[in-house]
Design a protein around this motif. Structure first.
Motif, PDB file in Angstrom:
ATOM      1  N   THR A  57       1.023  -1.294  -0.108  1.00 20.82           N
ATOM      2  CA  THR A  57       0.096  -0.397   0.129  1.00 20.82           C
ATOM      3  C   THR A  57       1.003   1.303  -0.145  1.00 20.82           C
ATOM      4  OG1 THR A  57      -1.992  -1.632   1.171  1.00 20.82           O
ATOM      5  CG2 THR A  57      -2.202   1.302   1.116  1.00 20.82           C
ATOM      6  N   VAL A  58       1.693   2.048   0.671  1.00 19.99           N
ATOM      7  CA  VAL A  58       2.982   2.564   0.322  1.00 19.99           C
ATOM      8  C   VAL A  58       3.664   2.635   0.096  1.00 19.99           C
ATOM      9  CG1 VAL A  58       4.759   3.158   1.703  1.00 19.99           C
ATOM     10  CG2 VAL A  58       3.172   2.302   3.237  1.00 19.99           C
ATOM     11  N   THR A  59       3.743   1.591  -0.740  1.00 19.27           N
ATOM     12  CA  THR A  59       4.748   1.767  -2.052  1.00 19.27           C
ATOM     13  C   THR A  59       3.541   2.086  -3.374  1.00 19.27           C
ATOM     14  OG1 THR A  59       4.163  -1.255  -2.779  1.00 19.27           O
ATOM     15  CG2 THR A  59       6.736   0.489  -1.623  1.00 19.27           C
ATOM     16  N   SER A  60       2.377   1.320  -3.163  1.00 23.08           N
ATOM     17  CA  SER A  60       2.002   1.797  -4.165  1.00 23.08           C
ATOM     18  C   SER A  60       1.077   3.201  -4.662  1.00 23.08           C
ATOM     19  CB  SER A  60       0.888   0.578  -4.264  1.00 23.08           C
ATOM     20  OG  SER A  60       0.102   0.355  -3.468  1.00 23.08           O
ATOM     21  N   SER A  61       0.682   3.172  -3.355  1.00 21.22           N
ATOM     22  CA  SER A  61      -0.106   4.920  -3.262  1.00 21.22           C
ATOM     23  C   SER A  61       1.216   6.160  -2.691  1.00 21.22           C
ATOM     24  CB  SER A  61      -0.537   4.960  -1.602  1.00 21.22           C
ATOM     25  OG  SER A  61      -1.449   3.898  -2.271  1.00 21.22           O
ATOM     26  N   LEU A  62       2.456   5.994  -2.885  1.00 19.29           N
ATOM     27  CA  LEU A  62       2.977   7.130  -2.325  1.00 19.29           C
ATOM     28  C   LEU A  62       4.913   7.202  -3.264  1.00 19.29           C
ATOM     29  CD1 LEU A  62       3.240   6.866   1.338  1.00 19.29           C
ATOM     30  CD2 LEU A  62       1.856   8.772   0.637  1.00 19.29           C
ATOM     31  N   MET A  63       5.400   5.468  -3.426  1.00 15.30           N
ATOM     32  CA  MET A  63       6.557   5.315  -4.329  1.00 15.30           C
ATOM     33  C   MET A  63       6.089   5.462  -5.821  1.00 15.30           C
ATOM     34  SD  MET A  63       8.887   5.318  -2.010  1.00 15.30           S
ATOM     35  CE  MET A  63      10.290   4.956  -3.162  1.00 15.30           C
ATOM     36  N   GLN A  64       5.193   4.416  -5.872  1.00 16.40           N
ATOM     37  CA  GLN A  64       4.448   4.300  -8.129  1.00 16.40           C
ATOM     38  C   GLN A  64       4.218   5.655  -8.551  1.00 16.40           C
ATOM     39  OE1 GLN A  64       2.163   1.096  -8.400  1.00 16.40           O
ATOM     40  NE2 GLN A  64       2.213   1.301 -10.841  1.00 16.40           N
TER      41      GLN A  64
END
Length: 146
Positions: free
Chosen positions: A35-42
């Motif tokens: 969730t963190v990577t798809s919402s913030l990092m991606q």
């Protein structure tokens, strides 16, 4: 108190810790990291691709077919997920367990209780009695005095 010591000994023997690590990686924490990577990092990674890539960092092999889009951001996100999960598991589980094992080697902390020879022989005797016919009686174990 012996109940807690027994529980601690159970946790410290065998592959209980390794199995716990696998469960953690495979379930709860992975969802949080995804969730963190798809919402913030991606979105940050997609912004590197520039404004002409509507779908993010990547390109379409066939421009008229959306299903031919090669999404490099998704691959980078998967790598980030793996590194974050591995780091958390290492620093929160593996490192403390290594410290406990080092203390045990130095003798600062008692290790798991090992059964004595007499306890093992008694257990073997009881198992043999269960396997033999009820009419056949095994003689009791003789203890040698020191």
């Amino acid at each position: 108190m012996s109940f807690l010591k027994g529980f601690k000994d159970f946790l410290m023997r065998g592959n209980v810790i390794e199995l716990s690590i696998a469960v953690i990686i495979g379930t709860a924490f992975t969802d949080v990291v995804k969730t963190v990577t798809s919402s913030l990092m991606q979105p940050l990674i997609n912004s590197v691709g520039g404004t002409h890539f509507a779908d993010g960092l990547g390109f379409k092999i066939i421009t008229s077919n959306d299903k031919t889009f090669l999404d490099f951001a998704a691959v980078i996100n998967a790598a980030i997920n793996f590194v974050l999960v591995a780091a958390v598991v290492y620093f929160l589980i593996v490192t403390p367990m290594k410290k406990i094992q080092e203390r045990r080697r130095r003798g600062e902390e008692a290790g798991p209780a090992e059964p004595t020879d007499v306890e093992l022989l008694t257990e073997i005797r009881d198992l043999l009695r269960q396997q033999t016919a009820p009419s056949a009686q095994l003689p009791p174990l003789r203890r040698e005095t020191e």
